[in-house]
Design an enzyme around this catalytic site. Structure first.
Site, short mmCIF file in Angstrom:
data_model
loop_
_atom_site.label_atom_id
_atom_site.label_comp_id
_atom_site.label_asym_id
_atom_site.label_seq_id
_atom_site.Cartn_x
_atom_site.Cartn_y
_atom_site.Cartn_z
N LEU A 125 -0.46 2.92 9.57
CA LEU A 125 -0.69 2.64 8.15
C LEU A 125 -2.20 2.42 7.90
CD1 LEU A 125 0.46 1.87 5.29
CD2 LEU A 125 0.65 -0.48 6.12
N GLY A 131 -6.72 -1.34 4.73
CA GLY A 131 -6.04 -2.26 5.64
C GLY A 131 -5.07 -3.10 4.84
N TRP A 156 -7.14 1.47 14.35
CA TRP A 156 -6.57 0.29 15.02
C TRP A 156 -5.09 0.46 15.31
CZ3 TRP A 156 -8.81 -0.86 9.97
CH2 TRP A 156 -10.19 -1.04 10.03
N ARG A 243 6.74 -8.60 10.97
CA ARG A 243 6.09 -9.92 10.94
C ARG A 243 6.88 -10.97 11.72
NH1 ARG A 243 4.26 -8.44 4.81
NH2 ARG A 243 2.50 -7.18 5.53
N GLU A 363 -0.58 -6.64 11.12
CA GLU A 363 0.68 -6.63 10.35
C GLU A 363 0.59 -7.56 9.12
OE1 GLU A 363 4.33 -6.14 12.43
OE2 GLU A 363 3.33 -5.10 14.08
N GLY A 364 -0.59 -7.54 8.53
CA GLY A 364 -0.86 -8.36 7.35
C GLY A 364 -1.62 -9.62 7.74
N1 COS Z 1 8.81 -5.74 0.80
C1 COS Z 1 9.42 -4.75 0.09
N2 COS Z 1 8.82 -4.11 -0.93
C2 COS Z 1 7.57 -4.49 -1.24
C3 COS Z 1 6.88 -5.50 -0.56
C4 COS Z 1 7.56 -6.13 0.49
N3 COS Z 1 6.97 -7.10 1.23
N4 COS Z 1 5.65 -5.63 -1.09
C5 COS Z 1 5.55 -4.75 -2.07
N5 COS Z 1 6.71 -4.05 -2.17
C6 COS Z 1 7.02 -3.00 -3.15
C7 COS Z 1 6.92 -3.55 -4.57
O1 COS Z 1 8.16 -4.05 -4.99
C8 COS Z 1 6.47 -2.36 -5.37
O2 COS Z 1 7.57 -1.55 -5.72
P1 COS Z 1 7.94 -1.30 -7.30
O3 COS Z 1 6.69 -0.77 -7.93
O4 COS Z 1 9.05 -0.32 -7.25
O5 COS Z 1 8.34 -2.63 -7.82
C9 COS Z 1 5.64 -1.56 -4.39
O6 COS Z 1 6.02 -1.98 -3.08
C10 COS Z 1 4.16 -1.75 -4.59
O7 COS Z 1 3.90 -3.13 -4.53
P2 COS Z 1 2.67 -3.85 -5.25
O8 COS Z 1 2.50 -3.28 -6.62
O9 COS Z 1 2.91 -5.29 -5.11
O10 COS Z 1 1.47 -3.34 -4.36
P3 COS Z 1 0.03 -3.96 -4.15
O11 COS Z 1 -0.93 -2.84 -4.08
O12 COS Z 1 -0.21 -5.08 -5.11
O13 COS Z 1 0.09 -4.54 -2.65
C11 COS Z 1 0.60 -6.01 -0.84
C12 COS Z 1 1.02 -5.42 -2.19
C13 COS Z 1 -0.77 -6.64 -0.86
C14 COS Z 1 1.66 -7.06 -0.55
C15 COS Z 1 0.66 -4.88 0.22
O14 COS Z 1 -0.34 -3.91 0.00
C16 COS Z 1 0.56 -5.37 1.63
O15 COS Z 1 1.52 -5.91 2.20
N6 COS Z 1 -0.62 -5.16 2.27
C17 COS Z 1 -0.81 -5.49 3.65
C18 COS Z 1 -0.47 -4.34 4.49
C19 COS Z 1 -0.53 -4.69 5.94
O16 COS Z 1 0.25 -5.49 6.42
N7 COS Z 1 -1.47 -4.04 6.64
C20 COS Z 1 -1.57 -4.20 8.04
C21 COS Z 1 -1.32 -2.87 8.61
S1 COS Z 1 -0.15 -2.82 9.84
S2 COS Z 1 -1.14 -3.49 11.43
#
Ligand code: COS
Length: 379
Positions: A125, A131, A156, A243, A363-364
């Protein structure tokens, strides 16, 4: 409410503890030093069923519950967090993701060998500029009818070189935002797919972290997971479970450091008695044990909710947020209790301290966990 583990869960815990002691402990310092991936050990983890623990037995998995997975992750992470991150990614991101959302053909072709460790998986991802802000994917998967043309770079990536099955998230239709993102199963060896440089890291140095480059890689349509545009939801949903794995890893790093500090405090003498007899050390041990227990309960709660098929997103984020802080705090204190010995490699705690830090990042990040938790609170 029942705080007792079942016979089966206790057996899994014991098996993981024995495996970690006999197979992972020897050489763990050298592997950290030389950044060597524990290939032989990971192969054995596959043979023992630690790489597809929760997968349905009909796809070669162990059919176990998530509590057993938490227990095994804790035991393995006490000794070797480089091995346990490979285990966590394979189990909770790759196997779970394909089992939950993949087609029958994808499960037959990819899940079966992933569940036994015959193949190792990677979850792709993160990008150089995406990130935490995971929707701003620059990697593109252009729809070409019967296939996607994949272009871009991922960063990464755990199991980056060891893996042979990669779940790659990419943007198909930028105008649709997160609804234009897809996740594709990419195989090592597909033309145009190159594994880039290995990262030289602070901690989990035995793990295999690489960048990946995709140039006009043709990925068949049947390798897309879910419907067109489901990729971002897939990534979020999969990370919710991932997570729990990383929270358990953090728990294991903390409890491993605590056990070493406890044992050392009984051996080391200062001012005429073991340092465990000094209140300064006793209070540290009391704080460590209490925080570790709280982290463990948060991990169990998230795992329990997942097993009950209830919403576990908030619980998993809480477990990761808290356990990763406990890992950081506990390992720092474990080094402190060891004094000068804690600062050198032979005593393991300095490695655990370095390993702990990543659990607040991957993972966040902890900040992302707070976003996930507070959004749930404010719903
Ligand atoms: N579980 C299920 N669905 C989720 C979710 C979750 N934890 N978080 C967001 N969604 C869904 C939302 O419901 C939304 O869907 P709808 O538009 O149909 O309602 C969609 O995904 C987009 O969500 P949102 O608009 O909240 O997106 P954002 O850009 O505001 O980002 C965060 C949300 C910040 C929570 C997300 O980008 C995130 O988790 N980022 C971190 C990613 C990560 O862990 N990176 C590490 C890489 S792996 S080592």
């Amino acid at each position: 409410m029942n705080f007792e583990l079942t016979e089966e869960q206790l057996a899994v815990q014991q098996a993981a503890r024995e495996f970690a002691q006999t197979e992972l402990l020897p050489g763990v310092i050298e592997r950290d030093e030389t950044q060597t991936f524990p290939l032989e050990q990971v192969k054995k983890m596959g043979e023992l069923g630690f790489l597809g623990m929760m997968v349905d037995p009909k796809y070669n998995g162990g059919g176990m519950d998530t509590i057993s997975y938490v227990l095994a992750m804790e035991e393995i992470s006490k000794i070797d967090a480089s091995a346990s991150v490979c285990m966590s990614v394979n189990n909770s991101l790759v196997c779970w993701g394909i089992e939950k959302y993949g087609t029958e053909e994808q499960k037959e072709k990819y899940l079966k060998p992933l569940a036994t460790g015959e193949k190792i998986g990677a979850f792709c991802l993160s990008e150089p500029e995406a990130g935490s802000d995971a929707t701003s994917q620059q990697t593109t998967a252009e729809d070409k009818g019967d296939h996607y043309l994949l272009n871009g770079t991922k960063n990464w990536i755990t199991n980056g070189n060891t893996a042979s099955v990669y779940l790659v998230v990419a943007q198909t239709d930028r105008e649709k935002g997160h609804r234009g993102i897809n996740c594709l199963i990419v195989e090592k060896g597909m033309e145009g797919f190159v594994v880039g440089k290995k990262e030289n890291k602070l901690g989990i140095r035995g793990s295999d972290t690489h960048s990946l480059m995709f140039t006009d890689v043709k990925v068949p349509k049947e390798n897309r997971i879910g419907d067109d545009g489901f990729g971002f939801k897939f990534a979020m949903s999969t990370l919710n479970g991932g997570r729990i794995g990383i929270a358990s890893q953090a728990l294991g790093i903390a409890s491993g450091a605590y056990e070493l500090a406890l044992a050392y405090s009984k051996e080391r003498k200062a001012f005429g008695k073991p340092i465990s007899q000094h209140q300064a050390i006793q209070f540290k041990l009391a704080d460590m044990a209490t925080e570790i227990e709280a982290a463990r309960l948060l991990c169990f709660k998230a795992a329990y909710l997942k097993d009950q098929k209830k919403d576990f997103g908030k619980a998993g984020a809480m477990a990761k947020l808290f356990a990763s802080k406990v890992a950081m705090d506990t390992t720092i204190e474990a080094v402190q209790i060891h004094g000068g010995y804690g600062y050198v490699k032979e005593y393991h705690v300095e490695r655990l301290m370095r390993d702990a830090k990543i659990t607040q990042i991957y993972e966040g990040t902890s900040e992302i966990q707070k976003i996930v938790i507070s959004r749930e609170l404010l719903k």
